[in-house]
Design an enzyme around this catalytic site. Sequence first.
Site, PDB file in Angstrom:
ATOM      1  CG  HIS A  44      -2.054  -1.009   1.039  1.00  0.00           C
ATOM      2  ND1 HIS A  44      -1.844  -2.367   1.162  1.00  0.00           N
ATOM      3  CD2 HIS A  44      -3.365  -0.869   0.740  1.00  0.00           C
ATOM      4  CE1 HIS A  44      -2.984  -3.004   0.960  1.00  0.00           C
ATOM      5  NE2 HIS A  44      -3.929  -2.121   0.696  1.00  0.00           N
ATOM      6  CB  VAL A 171      -0.464   0.521  15.683  1.00  0.00           C
ATOM      7  CG1 VAL A 171      -1.429   0.823  14.528  1.00  0.00           C
ATOM      8  CG2 VAL A 171      -0.084   1.813  16.409  1.00  0.00           C
ATOM      9  CG  ASP A 173      -2.924  -1.857   9.350  1.00  0.00           C
ATOM     10  OD1 ASP A 173      -4.040  -2.179   8.907  1.00  0.00           O
ATOM     11  OD2 ASP A 173      -2.052  -1.268   8.664  1.00  0.00           O
ATOM     12  CG  MET A 174      -6.976  -6.846  11.833  1.00  0.00           C
ATOM     13  SD  MET A 174      -7.257  -8.213  12.999  1.00  0.00           S
ATOM     14  CE  MET A 174      -8.986  -7.918  13.440  1.00  0.00           C
ATOM     15  CD1 TRP A 225     -17.933 -18.948  13.131  1.00  0.00           C
ATOM     16  CD2 TRP A 225     -17.072 -20.643  11.970  1.00  0.00           C
ATOM     17  NE1 TRP A 225     -17.457 -19.863  14.045  1.00  0.00           N
ATOM     18  CE2 TRP A 225     -16.923 -20.921  13.360  1.00  0.00           C
ATOM     19  CE3 TRP A 225     -16.604 -21.574  11.047  1.00  0.00           C
ATOM     20  CZ2 TRP A 225     -16.330 -22.085  13.832  1.00  0.00           C
ATOM     21  CZ3 TRP A 225     -16.018 -22.739  11.521  1.00  0.00           C
ATOM     22  CH2 TRP A 225     -15.883 -22.983  12.896  1.00  0.00           C
ATOM     23  CE  LYS A 226     -15.257 -17.902  16.963  1.00  0.00           C
ATOM     24  NZ  LYS A 226     -14.368 -18.176  18.111  1.00  0.00           N
ATOM     25  N   GLY A 304       2.482  -3.753  16.085  1.00  0.00           N
ATOM     26  CA  GLY A 304       3.203  -2.516  15.790  1.00  0.00           C
ATOM     27  C   GLY A 304       4.685  -2.592  16.073  1.00  0.00           C
TER      28      GLY A 304
END
Length: 333
Positions: A44, A171, A173-174, A225-226, A304
């Site tokens: 990204h 942090v 970030d997922m 499924w979660k 992080g």
Amino acid sequence: MRIPYDELFDGLLRVLLKLNFEQQRARLCARLFADASRDGVYSHGLNRFPQFVRMVRNGSIVVDAEPDLVAPFGSLERWDGNRGPGNLNAYRSMDRAIALSREHGIGCVALANTNHWMRGGSYGWEAAEAGVIGICWTNTMANLPPWGASDPRVGNNPLIIAVPRAKGHVVLDMALSQFSYGALASFRMRGEQLPVEGGFDAEGRLTRDPAAIEASRRPLPIGYWKGSGLALMLDMVGALLSGGCATHQISSDTERETNLSQAFIAVDPSSIGQAGTSLSLTDLIVEHLQSPLHAAGGQVRYPGERVLQTRKENMANGIPVDPAIWRKLQGLG
């Protein structure tokens, strides 16, 4: 191939100025892309930039559009992103949520009609650097099959949670798949298999082959499924708060993925007299997490921590870049 951070930043900035970005907006946009690569989120950072340029050129991203306040509700505000650059809209939205948290203890900005925010963790780090707890998420086009289906119907909606800490911000970030599409592309470009099964191939078999998962468009949701349920709920809440589009209303064309809905929440610990207590407790939690008594033969990292290590290494040795993408950037500039 490694290049200095300043060289990467300058290359990005030149292209943005050619695309008619105003100087200060161009500098912030270039920094957000460069910081993503600096911190190891290559998918990204520079790697995503050529697609960003194409979306500017096809009109999906409106270069000079800025978000407008639609309706204030005390500590909650609804904003319209006007299809402006997604990372600039997101950065400003978290900044506004932080300001609201200074006034109310908690602030929430719900943003509609915006574009891909690029690296979602940027806005968690933004909150943590300001000394507040940050939570944010975005919906996306339908690119993740819900559990029990083989075709994409929910978004791989990234979730970021950030807690400030003097010794290193925590942090998370997922994405809501085991590996994001950006991560799959990075593994494929390096010619590597995934470390664990990340999705299904065309025959419905679990696989570690990133190219096979990209082709089938069947990444594996986190927690089976979660993760699928969490993706649905984030989409639903984000669209309801912002008054914007839900995943099923967003174009499935990756070059025209626009009109996204996002939410940015900031909580200021100092507003409830918990600033010192919160920082101390955060350190204790991390220390307990990393205690040798609890490690099963390996290093336990907090969310992080690896980013900080990668940032230090890349600033010292240069930012790793794909030579073909770097040449493309130079041609654009």
